[in-house]
Design a protein around this motif. Structure first.
Motif, PDB file in Angstrom:
ATOM      1  N   ILE A 296       0.839  -1.204   0.000  1.00  0.00           N
ATOM      2  CA  ILE A 296       0.000   0.000   0.000  1.00  0.00           C
ATOM      3  C   ILE A 296       0.874   1.254   0.000  1.00  0.00           C
ATOM      4  N   MET A 297       1.932   1.244   0.828  1.00  0.00           N
ATOM      5  CA  MET A 297       2.806   2.413   0.908  1.00  0.00           C
ATOM      6  C   MET A 297       3.529   2.664  -0.413  1.00  0.00           C
ATOM      7  N   LEU A 298       3.875   1.592  -1.117  1.00  0.00           N
ATOM      8  CA  LEU A 298       4.522   1.750  -2.421  1.00  0.00           C
ATOM      9  C   LEU A 298       3.563   2.346  -3.455  1.00  0.00           C
ATOM     10  N   LYS A 299       2.283   2.022  -3.315  1.00  0.00           N
ATOM     11  CA  LYS A 299       1.285   2.549  -4.260  1.00  0.00           C
ATOM     12  C   LYS A 299       0.929   4.000  -3.958  1.00  0.00           C
ATOM     13  N   PHE A 300       1.111   4.396  -2.689  1.00  0.00           N
ATOM     14  CA  PHE A 300       0.784   5.772  -2.284  1.00  0.00           C
ATOM     15  C   PHE A 300       2.013   6.403  -1.636  1.00  0.00           C
ATOM     16  N   PRO A 301       3.038   6.694  -2.439  1.00  0.00           N
ATOM     17  CA  PRO A 301       4.294   7.223  -1.897  1.00  0.00           C
ATOM     18  C   PRO A 301       4.131   8.662  -1.420  1.00  0.00           C
ATOM     19  N   PRO A 302       5.084   9.143  -0.614  1.00  0.00           N
ATOM     20  CA  PRO A 302       5.041  10.549  -0.189  1.00  0.00           C
ATOM     21  C   PRO A 302       5.289  11.471  -1.378  1.00  0.00           C
ATOM     22  N   GLU A 303       4.974  12.710  -1.174  1.00  0.00           N
ATOM     23  CA  GLU A 303       5.175  13.686  -2.246  1.00  0.00           C
ATOM     24  C   GLU A 303       6.654  13.780  -2.599  1.00  0.00           C
ATOM     25  N   ARG A 304       6.925  13.713  -3.884  1.00  0.00           N
ATOM     26  CA  ARG A 304       8.311  13.746  -4.372  1.00  0.00           C
ATOM     27  C   ARG A 304       8.948  15.106  -4.077  1.00  0.00           C
ATOM     28  N   ILE A 305      10.191  15.078  -3.606  1.00  0.00           N
ATOM     29  CA  ILE A 305      10.927  16.316  -3.373  1.00  0.00           C
ATOM     30  C   ILE A 305      11.465  16.807  -4.717  1.00  0.00           C
ATOM     31  N   VAL A 306      10.975  17.924  -5.149  1.00  0.00           N
ATOM     32  CA  VAL A 306      11.361  18.453  -6.462  1.00  0.00           C
ATOM     33  C   VAL A 306      12.798  18.964  -6.401  1.00  0.00           C
ATOM     34  N   GLY A 307      13.541  18.679  -7.452  1.00  0.00           N
ATOM     35  CA  GLY A 307      14.909  19.188  -7.548  1.00  0.00           C
ATOM     36  C   GLY A 307      15.875  18.498  -6.613  1.00  0.00           C
ATOM     37  N   ALA A 308      15.733  17.166  -6.455  1.00  0.00           N
ATOM     38  CA  ALA A 308      16.576  16.427  -5.523  1.00  0.00           C
ATOM     39  C   ALA A 308      18.055  16.538  -5.906  1.00  0.00           C
ATOM     40  N   GLU A 309      18.350  16.409  -7.212  1.00  0.00           N
ATOM     41  CA  GLU A 309      19.749  16.446  -7.643  1.00  0.00           C
ATOM     42  C   GLU A 309      20.356  17.828  -7.413  1.00  0.00           C
ATOM     43  N   ALA A 310      19.573  18.851  -7.675  1.00  0.00           N
ATOM     44  CA  ALA A 310      20.071  20.214  -7.456  1.00  0.00           C
ATOM     45  C   ALA A 310      20.301  20.469  -5.969  1.00  0.00           C
ATOM     46  N   ALA A 311      19.398  19.955  -5.142  1.00  0.00           N
ATOM     47  CA  ALA A 311      19.556  20.117  -3.696  1.00  0.00           C
ATOM     48  C   ALA A 311      20.817  19.416  -3.213  1.00  0.00           C
ATOM     49  N   LEU A 312      21.096  18.244  -3.769  1.00  0.00           N
ATOM     50  CA  LEU A 312      22.296  17.506  -3.377  1.00  0.00           C
ATOM     51  C   LEU A 312      23.558  18.255  -3.809  1.00  0.00           C
ATOM     52  N   GLU A 313      23.549  18.792  -5.023  1.00  0.00           N
ATOM     53  CA  GLU A 313      24.720  19.528  -5.509  1.00  0.00           C
ATOM     54  C   GLU A 313      24.987  20.755  -4.646  1.00  0.00           C
ATOM     55  N   ALA A 314      23.932  21.462  -4.273  1.00  0.00           N
ATOM     56  CA  ALA A 314      24.097  22.638  -3.410  1.00  0.00           C
ATOM     57  C   ALA A 314      24.639  22.220  -2.038  1.00  0.00           C
ATOM     58  N   PHE A 315      24.162  21.069  -1.546  1.00  0.00           N
ATOM     59  CA  PHE A 315      24.621  20.559  -0.248  1.00  0.00           C
ATOM     60  C   PHE A 315      26.107  20.194  -0.319  1.00  0.00           C
ATOM     61  N   GLU A 316      26.515  19.573  -1.426  1.00  0.00           N
ATOM     62  CA  GLU A 316      27.925  19.215  -1.595  1.00  0.00           C
ATOM     63  C   GLU A 316      28.810  20.460  -1.556  1.00  0.00           C
ATOM     64  N   LYS A 317      28.368  21.513  -2.224  1.00  0.00           N
ATOM     65  CA  LYS A 317      29.168  22.741  -2.258  1.00  0.00           C
ATOM     66  C   LYS A 317      29.279  23.347  -0.861  1.00  0.00           C
ATOM     67  N   ARG A 318      28.162  23.365  -0.135  1.00  0.00           N
ATOM     68  CA  ARG A 318      28.186  23.944   1.226  1.00  0.00           C
ATOM     69  C   ARG A 318      29.098  23.134   2.148  1.00  0.00           C
ATOM     70  N   GLN A 319      29.090  21.809   2.006  1.00  0.00           N
ATOM     71  CA  GLN A 319      29.844  20.949   2.910  1.00  0.00           C
ATOM     72  C   GLN A 319      31.258  20.666   2.425  1.00  0.00           C
ATOM     73  N   GLY A 320      31.542  21.039   1.171  1.00  0.00           N
ATOM     74  CA  GLY A 320      32.855  20.731   0.616  1.00  0.00           C
ATOM     75  C   GLY A 320      33.068  19.246   0.420  1.00  0.00           C
ATOM     76  N   ILE A 321      32.011  18.552   0.036  1.00  0.00           N
ATOM     77  CA  ILE A 321      32.047  17.095  -0.137  1.00  0.00           C
ATOM     78  C   ILE A 321      31.681  16.755  -1.572  1.00  0.00           C
ATOM     79  N   GLU A 322      32.296  15.711  -2.092  1.00  0.00           N
ATOM     80  CA  GLU A 322      31.879  15.175  -3.382  1.00  0.00           C
ATOM     81  C   GLU A 322      31.563  13.694  -3.198  1.00  0.00           C
ATOM     82  N   TYR A 323      30.288  13.354  -3.306  1.00  0.00           N
ATOM     83  CA  TYR A 323      29.868  11.978  -3.068  1.00  0.00           C
ATOM     84  C   TYR A 323      30.173  11.102  -4.277  1.00  0.00           C
ATOM     85  N   ALA A 324      30.444   9.817  -3.987  1.00  0.00           N
ATOM     86  CA  ALA A 324      30.649   8.845  -5.054  1.00  0.00           C
ATOM     87  C   ALA A 324      29.331   8.589  -5.774  1.00  0.00           C
ATOM     88  N   ALA A 325      29.424   7.967  -6.954  1.00  0.00           N
ATOM     89  CA  ALA A 325      28.236   7.786  -7.803  1.00  0.00           C
ATOM     90  C   ALA A 325      27.131   7.013  -7.091  1.00  0.00           C
TER      91      ALA A 325
END
Length: 733
Positions: A296-325
């Motif tokens: 049931i939970m898979l059929k009714f997932p939570p609202e998708r966070i828009v711009g996930a990749e952009a949010a991650l890139e901004a987080f990497e810059k703030r933290q000075g981290i580069e995550y592996a693939a």
């Protein structure tokens, strides 16, 4: 084991100080030969005025002073008119107050109770007692003394008073007749007498081996026994044949009984693939409910966070981290979807990815809850995330029912108040606990499950992490890259070699992983003792109590946990007239000993140095005995910054912990781990056990023993076969 001299006390009950209606534990004062004494123990309903004969020993309670702790008791009819009047005036018998009690005793004197019990028609001689009331009073007095009959009957079968209380609670006044008709009724879950003991009682009663009740109880016993080995179900043909061998009957007889049990709901059957499997109903419910709810939970997932990749890139810059693939994939998946399984071995960056997920969730206003199966695992989770993590039991607000089974206040009617739940050490989560988690999850709650699929599976029944991954229904990210800083650790690289079936590097002497070849058992043992007591403390300044942990594949046998513990205790904390101790069935516990809690106890009260207090000590928690009171047989144990007072009963859950089994170590990490490599039980000589032990070491790992044993463990990829159904049930969603 210390032998106790059993004493007897007889007298009448003066006051009921305390009574636990759930388990029968009672504190009372009793008048014995003109002196008032306090007695404690388990008994059925007891009342003021009751005449008791107690068998037990004196003990000195730390807070309440001298008490008589009884192990057995006999409830006698009050003798003498004065005692009978006191008994009846207490209101114990429904329908009799003080005035009626006096009229009865005035009329019948010392014979009052016999008349009430056996000649109720004579009670109508008393003003105000009709025939109907006389019969009701007689039934009530028989009920009040029925427990005495049950206890006396069961005593010859070595049933303890505590067990008798439970039997009386479940079966009532008809207990004796019910047991004589079907001794296997004692095996019911809410009583819990073992099948072997019930079988002995049945034989004494002259029951035949092909008795229907015996076949049904034996079949349930085999399923339950295999649940103890991790299986939630068994193939019907296997169950049929194993039970037939165990009961010395034919498979056809067992098969007929299984069919009847399916029909009446005693067991549940389902087709998993092309084979029919048999479940106890509780395990079937756990796996089927979890699969249904996750679907049931898979059929009714939570609202998708828009711009996930952009949010991650901004987080990497703030933290000075580069995550592996693969780390990036896991983080984006957690932000984009509702569910994720994150797996990987040591050094692959699970913690780094997890911290990023938490940070980004919180930045989006998502309320995050963290939990793990054990206290130590939850503590580690708190340390690496910088946030509070709870045990799953605490998260679900565990309580206990009348039969001391866990109930969770958080459930489908009282959901968890979080938007995302992150569960760590998922390999340790069994079917029943996972059902509890899923019941409490709100629809739309994100669920991130973190674990290492190559570690040992849960102690309880089920294969939750493996089945969820195998179902293909939930996104899985497996981190495989060992990061550069971790590559410098031979513990990490050898752990990965082991899990891939390769022999670890044994010849380097400049890292954190060492192999010390020893030919025989005594040499291995003496080397381990020397490492713990002299060499590692001198070289690395490691504390034998706080930093060093010996991990053994098994508990018994040569170089098992019990053997190593006794050797280390003799050197690290030998007997001394200045060290009080308590003799236990396996060990002698002594002031200064390193100890481990062997089962969850949510009632133990702890106090911190800052004055805060709380309750709960958990299976696998390691501490040190700071003091022992020999007269009261109580122990003061420190677990990190928590002090706990153990009474004599609670100390039965303490083991010496200089050495521990690999299973007990799950969820823990230690600065230095020493593992004996010796030819032991074949069923404990396999790759996952070795891998789990190696990955418990943070800074130093030493294998001591035979390279042949090590090679055998590496080559034996016996993945513990578990019959379970969650994978199939997930595939049906």
């Amino acid at each position: 084991m210390e032998q106790k001299e059993l004493l007897q006390l007889s007298g009448s009950v003066e006051e009921i100080v305390f009574r636990n209606a759930n388990n029968g534990y009672t504190v009372l004062t009793m008048l014995c030969d003109g002196s008032e004494v306090t007695a404690v123990g388990n008994m059925s309903d007891v009342n003021v005025g009751d005449e008791l004969k107690l068998t037990g020993t004196w003990k000195n309670h730390a807070n309440y002073g001298e008490q008589f702790a009884f192990e057995y008791y006999e409830q006698c009819l009050p003798s003498g008119a004065a005692s009978i009047l006191k008994y009846l005036s207490s209101g114990v018998i429904k329908g009799i107050g003080r005035a009626t009690a006096k009229r009865l005793v005035d009329e019948f004197g010392d014979a009052t109770l016999e008349v009430m019990q056996n000649e109720p028609e004579r009670l109508t001689q008393i003003r105000g007692i009709s025939k109907e009331k006389a019969l009701a009073i007689s039934a009530e007095i028989q009920r009040a003394f029925g427990m005495r009959e049950v206890m006396m009957y069961l005593e010859k079968y070595h049933i303890t008073p505590k067990e008798s209380v439970q039997i009386w609670k479940q079966l009532g006044a008809d207990a004796v007749s019910l047991i004589e008709a079907n001794p296997y009724i004692l095996c019911m879950k809410d009583i819990g007498v073992s099948f072997e003991r019930a079988d002995t009682i049945a034989a004494a009663l002259g029951k035949s081996e092909d008795d229907t009740f015996r076949i049904r109880a034996g079949t349930q016993f085999i399923i339950a026994y295999n649940a103890g080995n991790g299986h939630t179900c068994l193939p019907r043909e296997r169950l049929m044949n194993v039970t037939a061998d165990y009961l010395r009957l034919t498979p056809e007889q067992i098969n007929a009984a299984i069919s009847e049990m399916i029909t009446d709901g005693t067991v549940t059957a389902d087709m998993l693939g092309e084979r029919e499997f048999i479940f106890l109903p509780d395990y079937y419910r756990s796996e089927s409910y979890a699969a249904q709810q996750l679907g049931i939970m898979l059929k009714f997932p939570p609202e998708r966070i828009v711009g996930a990749e952009a949010a991650l890139e901004a987080f990497e810059k703030r933290q000075g981290i580069e995550y592996a693939a693969l780390q990036r994939k896991a983080i984006v998946e957690a932000l984009s979807g509702g569910m994720l399984i994150l797996t990987g071995g040591p050094g692959t960056g699970k913690t780094t990815a997890l911290n990023a997920i938490i940070e980004l969730y919180e930045a989006c206003g998502i309320k995050v809850a963290l939990a793990a199966p054990t206290g130590r695992a939850a503590q580690r989770m708190s340390e690496v995330t910088g946030r509070e993590a709870k045990t799953i039991h605490r998260l679900l607000e565990v309580e206990w029912d009348n039969n001391d089974r866990p109930l969770f206040k958080r459930n489908e009617r009282n959901l968890l108040s979080c938007d995302a739940l992150i569960l760590d050490e998922m390999s340790m989560v069994d079917a029943a606990l996972f059902e509890g988690v899923v019941r409490a999850l709100p629809i739309g709650c994100r669920l991130i499950m973190v674990g290492d699929t190559d570690q040992l599976p849960s102690v309880g029944a089920g294969n939750i992490l493996g089945d969820l991954i195998a179902s293909g229904k939930i996104p899985v990210v497996q981190l495989t890259e060992i990061f550069r800083q971790s590559m410098q650790s031979l513990i990490v690289t050898n752990a990965h070699r082991i899990v891939h079936g390769e022999m670890p590097e044994l010849h380097r002497t400049d890292s954190d992983f060492f192999f010390m070849a020893c030919g025989d058992r005594e040499k291995i043992a003496s080397t381990i003792v020397d490492l713990c007591t002299t060499r590692l403390p001198a070289t690395y300044h490691y504390s034998p109590l706080c930093d060093i942990q010996v991990l053994c594949p098994g508990r018994k046998g040569e170089l098992g946990v019990m053997d190593i513990n006794k050797r280390l205790q003799q050197v690290l904390n030998p007997p001394d007239t200045g060290k009080p101790e308590i003799n236990m069935p396996v060990y002698t516990l002594r002031k200064g000993d390193k100890v481990m809690q062997t089962k969850n106890n949510y009632d133990l009260v702890w106090t911190k140095s800052d004055g805060t207090d709380g309750t709960g000590v958990y299976n696998g928690d390691i501490g040190m005995i700071e003091d022992i009171n020999k007269s009261s047989k109580t122990a003061l144990v420190r677990f990190d910054d928590k002090l706990v007072i153990y009474d004599h009963d609670a100390t039965m859950s303490l083991d010496l912990a200089y050495a521990a089994t690999v299973h007990k170590s799950q969820g823990n990490e230690f600065n230095a781990v020493i593992i004996p490599m010796y030819y032991g039980a074949p069923q404990l000589c396999y790759r996952n056990l070795l891998y789990t032990a190696v990955t418990r070491a943070k800074k130093l790992l030493i294998l001591v023993g035979n390279v042949g044993t090590l090679r055998k463990m590496v080559e034996n990829n016996r993945k513990t076969l578990r019959y379970s159904a969650l994978k199939t049930f997930m595939e049906r969603q």
